[in-house]
Design a protein around this motif. Structure first.
Motif, PDB file in Angstrom:
ATOM      1  N   LYS A  39       0.825  -1.202   0.000  1.00 63.06           N
ATOM      2  CA  LYS A  39       0.000   0.000   0.000  1.00 63.06           C
ATOM      3  C   LYS A  39       0.860   1.254   0.000  1.00 63.06           C
ATOM      4  O   LYS A  39       0.628   2.200  -0.771  1.00 63.06           O
ATOM      5  CB  LYS A  39      -0.928  -0.003   1.215  1.00 63.06           C
ATOM      6  N   GLN A  52       2.818   1.583  -3.372  1.00 67.49           N
ATOM      7  CA  GLN A  52       1.969   2.031  -4.467  1.00 67.49           C
ATOM      8  C   GLN A  52       1.737   3.536  -4.391  1.00 67.49           C
ATOM      9  O   GLN A  52       1.702   4.213  -5.423  1.00 67.49           O
ATOM     10  CB  GLN A  52       0.632   1.289  -4.429  1.00 67.49           C
ATOM     11  N   ASN A  55      -3.078  -4.131  -8.690  1.00 65.91           N
ATOM     12  CA  ASN A  55      -2.685  -5.051  -7.618  1.00 65.91           C
ATOM     13  C   ASN A  55      -2.448  -6.462  -8.119  1.00 65.91           C
ATOM     14  O   ASN A  55      -1.652  -7.209  -7.535  1.00 65.91           O
ATOM     15  CB  ASN A  55      -3.759  -5.075  -6.524  1.00 65.91           C
ATOM     16  N   SER A 103       3.358  -6.502  -4.288  1.00 63.55           N
ATOM     17  CA  SER A 103       2.074  -7.002  -4.770  1.00 63.55           C
ATOM     18  C   SER A 103       2.165  -8.492  -5.111  1.00 63.55           C
ATOM     19  O   SER A 103       1.299  -9.288  -4.728  1.00 63.55           O
ATOM     20  CB  SER A 103       1.625  -6.214  -6.002  1.00 63.55           C
TER      21      SER A 103
END
Length: 292
Positions: A33, A36, A179, A244
């Protein structure tokens, strides 16, 4: 009895493995998270660098710059981004497969290939390639690489190109699409290129713009920043892709462990029931023998 003991040990072993993979999945999800967010924010910075260089091209011919000069490609350099660790699904294998295909194409075209590896996995792979020179190897940096981390890599690449030891430099990294989708990508790093601004018709002309100390000095700095930005953004994309793919790999491992536990538990219960049935049969047979 020995069979049930073995099955029970296997069930406990798989349960322990499941706990580890579940923990790794949660850690990767947390890191993914944040990674990203950094990758998405960096894309705007990379686009701005390309746009700035495109505007400067209105005043000077960038092809005269040593990093923009195009030559016949006889020596190809690949900058490969991988991870330091495994257990990330097909993250590393996709990049290595792309590198292998590129080297095979170079061999068909009689082009010498060399590699700058970023990440231990790429370095270990490049060392095993016959006829391919490993120019330099760097560890993959943390989740937030800085300009100081990238500077030695950039210096190595630009010096090789300016000294004409290589005629082209390509950057191989994993581009984060979503993702669940990450694509091994190859982009041209040198000779440097720029992208035209899609809103070029609405821009103000630079005719009366003053550059300090000079347009050439500004171009030098912008070119280095452009290359630095491309490498930096590729690192951010690769780091986010790694987390991911590791999260998905650990999730699949956890799910497989759960299925294996169910299968082993069923086999264990079947074996235990068979043992109980056999013991009852033996007791019944013994009682019948005594009665007779």
């Amino acid at each position: 009895m020995a069979n049930t003991i073995t099955l029970k040990r296997r069930i406990n072993s798989v349960k322990n493995t499941k706990q580890i993979t579940k923990a790794m999945e949660l850690v990767a999800a947390s890191k993914m998270k944040k990674a990203q967010e950094y990758a998405y924010r960096g894309r705007a910075y990379r686009a701005a660098a390309h746009s700035l260089l495109g505007r400067i091209n209105e005043l000077t011919e960038v092809e005269e710059h040593p990093l923009f000069k195009k030559r016949e490609v006889k020596k190809q350099l690949y900058v490969v981004l991988s991870s330091n660790r495994g257990l990330a699904g097909a993250y590393n294998s996709n990049i290595m497969r792309l590198l292998s295909r590129s080297i095979l194409d170079d061999a068909k075209n009689h082009i010498d290939s060399s590699v700058v590896a970023i990440g231990k996995q790429a370095a270990n792979f490049a060392r095993r390639l016959e006829g391919v020179e490993l120019v330099a190897a760097y560890p993959m940096f943390g989740d937030q690489p800085t300009a100081n981390d990238i500077r030695p890599i950039l210096n190595t690449i630009t010096e090789l190109y300016k000294e004409e030891k290589v005629d082209s430099v390509k950057l191989l990294y994993t581009d984060l699409k979503s993702n669940i989708l990450q694509v091994a990508t190859s982009i041209s790093l040198l000779p440097a290129k720029f992208e035209d601004d899609i809103n070029g018709d609405d821009r103000q002309p630079l005719t009366n713009t003053t550059f300090e100390p000079s347009i050439d000095v500004v171009l030098d700095n912008v070119t280095e920043r452009l290359l630095e930005t491309q490498i930096w953004q590729a690192m951010l994309e690769s780091i986010a892709s790694e987390h991911s793919m590791r999260m998905m790999a650990m999730k699949n491992a956890t799910d497989n462990a759960s299925e294996l536990i169910d299968d082993l538990t069923l086999e264990f219960n079947t074996a235990r029931q068979a043992a109980i049935t056999q013991e009852l049969a033996e007791i019944t047979g013994g009682a019948e023998a005594i009665r007779g």
